[in-house]
Scaffold this active site. Structure first.
Site, mmCIF file in Angstrom:
data_model
loop_
_atom_site.group_PDB
_atom_site.id
_atom_site.type_symbol
_atom_site.label_atom_id
_atom_site.label_comp_id
_atom_site.label_asym_id
_atom_site.label_seq_id
_atom_site.Cartn_x
_atom_site.Cartn_y
_atom_site.Cartn_z
ATOM 1 N N TYR A 51 0.858 -1.197 0.000
ATOM 2 C CA TYR A 51 0.000 0.000 0.000
ATOM 3 C C TYR A 51 0.883 1.232 0.000
ATOM 4 O O TYR A 51 1.860 1.295 0.754
ATOM 5 C CB TYR A 51 -0.898 0.032 1.251
ATOM 6 C CG TYR A 51 -2.337 -0.231 0.901
ATOM 7 C CD1 TYR A 51 -3.029 0.624 0.044
ATOM 8 C CD2 TYR A 51 -3.007 -1.342 1.406
ATOM 9 C CE1 TYR A 51 -4.345 0.371 -0.302
ATOM 10 C CE2 TYR A 51 -4.327 -1.599 1.069
ATOM 11 C CZ TYR A 51 -4.987 -0.733 0.204
ATOM 12 O OH TYR A 51 -6.278 -0.968 -0.143
ATOM 13 N N GLU A 53 -0.517 4.813 -0.481
ATOM 14 C CA GLU A 53 -1.337 6.014 -0.746
ATOM 15 C C GLU A 53 -0.483 7.262 -0.563
ATOM 16 O O GLU A 53 0.320 7.354 0.370
ATOM 17 C CB GLU A 53 -2.542 6.036 0.193
ATOM 18 C CG GLU A 53 -3.598 5.048 -0.252
ATOM 19 C CD GLU A 53 -4.742 4.888 0.728
ATOM 20 O OE1 GLU A 53 -4.772 5.610 1.742
ATOM 21 O OE2 GLU A 53 -5.599 4.033 0.477
ATOM 22 N N ASP A 197 -6.842 13.322 -25.081
ATOM 23 C CA ASP A 197 -6.729 11.917 -24.692
ATOM 24 C C ASP A 197 -6.007 11.209 -25.838
ATOM 25 O O ASP A 197 -6.599 10.880 -26.860
ATOM 26 C CB ASP A 197 -8.134 11.337 -24.465
ATOM 27 C CG ASP A 197 -8.091 9.857 -24.105
ATOM 28 O OD1 ASP A 197 -7.042 9.223 -24.276
ATOM 29 O OD2 ASP A 197 -9.146 9.339 -23.660
ATOM 30 N N THR A 223 -3.546 5.904 -21.998
ATOM 31 C CA THR A 223 -3.386 4.576 -21.421
ATOM 32 C C THR A 223 -1.938 4.194 -21.685
ATOM 33 O O THR A 223 -1.241 4.837 -22.477
ATOM 34 C CB THR A 223 -4.316 3.534 -22.078
ATOM 35 O OG1 THR A 223 -4.178 3.631 -23.489
ATOM 36 C CG2 THR A 223 -5.763 3.750 -21.690
ATOM 37 N N LYS A 226 -1.535 0.442 -25.052
ATOM 38 C CA LYS A 226 -1.868 0.323 -26.486
ATOM 39 C C LYS A 226 -0.567 0.409 -27.287
ATOM 40 O O LYS A 226 0.286 -0.462 -27.152
ATOM 41 C CB LYS A 226 -2.891 1.382 -26.871
ATOM 42 C CG LYS A 226 -4.228 1.226 -26.117
ATOM 43 C CD LYS A 226 -5.274 2.188 -26.582
ATOM 44 C CE LYS A 226 -6.626 1.921 -25.939
ATOM 45 N NZ LYS A 226 -6.816 2.623 -24.665
ATOM 46 N N ARG A 232 -1.468 -2.614 -18.531
ATOM 47 C CA ARG A 232 -2.801 -2.003 -18.598
ATOM 48 C C ARG A 232 -2.900 -0.904 -17.534
ATOM 49 O O ARG A 232 -2.775 -1.199 -16.333
ATOM 50 C CB ARG A 232 -3.808 -3.114 -18.320
ATOM 51 C CG ARG A 232 -5.218 -2.901 -18.715
ATOM 52 C CD ARG A 232 -5.883 -4.231 -18.954
ATOM 53 N NE ARG A 232 -5.455 -4.716 -20.252
ATOM 54 C CZ ARG A 232 -5.979 -4.313 -21.411
ATOM 55 N NH1 ARG A 232 -6.972 -3.445 -21.435
ATOM 56 N NH2 ARG A 232 -5.527 -4.788 -22.544
HETATM 57 N N1 DSN Z 1 -11.684 0.141 -25.550
HETATM 58 C C1 DSN Z 1 -10.497 0.785 -26.025
HETATM 59 C C2 DSN Z 1 -10.251 0.529 -27.471
HETATM 60 O O1 DSN Z 1 -10.389 -0.615 -27.866
HETATM 61 O O2 DSN Z 1 -9.935 1.426 -28.212
HETATM 62 C C3 DSN Z 1 -10.496 2.215 -25.717
HETATM 63 O O3 DSN Z 1 -10.493 2.362 -24.347
#
Ligand code: DSN
Length: 417
Positions: A51, A53, A197, A223, A226, A232
């Site tokens: 933990y 925080e 984003d 994110t 990707k 993730r």
């Molecule tokens: N669900 C994701 C995608 O496949 O683009 C975006 O968060």
């Protein structure tokens, strides 16, 4: 995984099955990738036990000296990779990252503007079923029917008319370049906060192959899993003036304990993004996407916007008398994984959709190049000409399986077996 095999054979078997699936099928989902063994190791480490925080050197728990090292590295590497003034690496996901920005800047009932989801936007940019659409008044800008490119004139007109407090620009299915500067100018005309984003494009941005929103946006969310090829999770970057507000909104505002194992894995992925090989990888992702779109186009598939400037593109299946749902299911039987996707001005509902979305990050991680994209597009065409023909789809899947053996994911995945 010998311990898990003994202690929990059911979960072991699910992980083994998924590993086999990832090895034997062609992964074309634009938002997925294969992380490195180092990222996997960091994420599977004992840091999950801790933990922490708070922020490095300012924690609400003792014993944080080593997780502080990991988080500090993740923050410093984010700044180095993207050139941002401030970074918070604790967001559990892209949507959590977006929630943090909204809560840092808005009151319930305020107006926001984002790309209309059926035209490529994201649920967390104001979809009525999402918290963003429930708590805020949402104005959606769209793409033009003729070009399928963002309609900047409309976006400006809507912004002047509705005066959103925040404009969120980003997408999960837009293959062209966003004019971040233009959105900055629109925001400045109405005093709005500009949030970009860049989740889908982050890896390309890191490699300098897609324009960076950092110089223009007040907040940039992403994110990490990707194109960036990390675990993730999410990251929020912002101008220095918002740093304290942002940090407080993430903790204690919207999250409790940070996932320290994931933060360590983010640091590993960001370290990888700083290496010259990452730029080479991203260039190949881009070349592969362009080659793939051209191949399909030559076979009579209509590519939304006519091509791509990034790692993904949408295929309109209407002229082939197919829906996205049928295509997704048939391709899956042929060993090719895609997702159905609405196309702009789609007459179908999202669960059926008229298109599929194709991305090249995962194939490229496997070492595939333009030549392989050609081969895969031929299999796709064959599978889509044989949607009801189970025997032919099975035959393709066997060919795909053999082909995949030439691009083993051993170094990436073998440790999971
Ligand atoms: N669900 C994701 C995608 O496949 O683009 C975006 O968060």
């Amino acid at each position: 995984m010998n311990t898990l095999k003994k202690t929990d054979p059911e979960i072991y078997s699910a992980i083994q099955g998924e590993t086999k699936r990832q090895m034997e099928k062609l992964e074309l989902i634009a938002s997925e990738n294969y992380v490195s063994p180092s990222v996997l190791e960091a994420q599977g480490s004992v840091l999950t036990n801790k933990y922490a925080e708070g922020l490095p050197q300012k924690r609400y728990y003792g014993g944080c000296e080593w997780v502080d090292v990991a988080e500090t590295l993740a923050i410093e590497r984010t700044k180095k990779v993207f050139g941002c003034e401030h970074a918070n690496v604790q967001a559990h996901s892209g949507t959590q990252a977006n929630i943090a920005v909204y809560l840092a800047c808005l009151n319930i009932g305020d107006t926001i503007m984002g790309l209309y989801l059926p035209h490529g936007g994201h649920l967390s940019h104001g979809h009525p079923m999402n918290f963003s659409g429930k708590y805020y008044k949402v104005i959606g800008f769209t793409v033009k029917k003729e070009t399928e490119l963002v309609d900047y004139e409309e976006a400006e007109r809507l912004a002047l008319e509705h005066k959103p407090k925040l404009i969120c620009v980003g997408a999960s299915a837009y293959s062209r370049i966003f004019d971040w500067k233009r959105f900055r100018e629109i925001c400045d005309k109405i005093g709005a906060i500009f949030m970009a984003d860049m989740a889908h494009y982050a890896g390309l941005v890191a490699a300098g192959l897609y324009p960076s929103p950092i110089p223009y946006a007040d907040f940039v969310t992403t994110t990490t899993h990707k194109t960036l090829r990390g675990p993730r999770g999410g990251i929020v970057m912002c101008k220095a003036q918002y740093s304290q507000t942002l940090d407080k909104t993430i903790f204690p505002g919207t999250q409790g304990g940070p996932l320290m194992h994931v933060i360590a894995a983010k640091a590993v992925a960001l370290g990888e993004a700083l290496k010259p090989s990452f730029k080479k990888y991203q260039s190949q992702v881009l070349n592969n996407a362009r080659a793939f779109a051209q191949n399909l186009s030559k076979m009579g598939f209509r590519i939304v916007t006519g091509g791509t400037d990034c790692h993904m593109f949408l295929v309109d299946l209407q002229s082939k008398n197919l829906t996205g749902k049928v295509a997704e299911e048939s391709l899956d039987k042929a060993g090719i994984t895609v997702n159905k996707n609405t196309i702009p001005y789609d007459p179908q509902k999202p669960f059926i959709a008229s298109g599929i979305r194709i991305g090249t990050p995962a194939l490229t991680t496997r070492g595939m190049k333009e030549k392989e994209m050609e081969k895969i597009s031929i299999w796709m065409d064959r599978a889509l000409k044989n949607t009801g023909n189970e025997a032919e789809l099975k035959k393709i899947s066997q060919e795909v399986k053999n082909f995949c053996k030439k691009f083993p994911l051993e170094s990436h995945l073998k440790s999971m077996i």
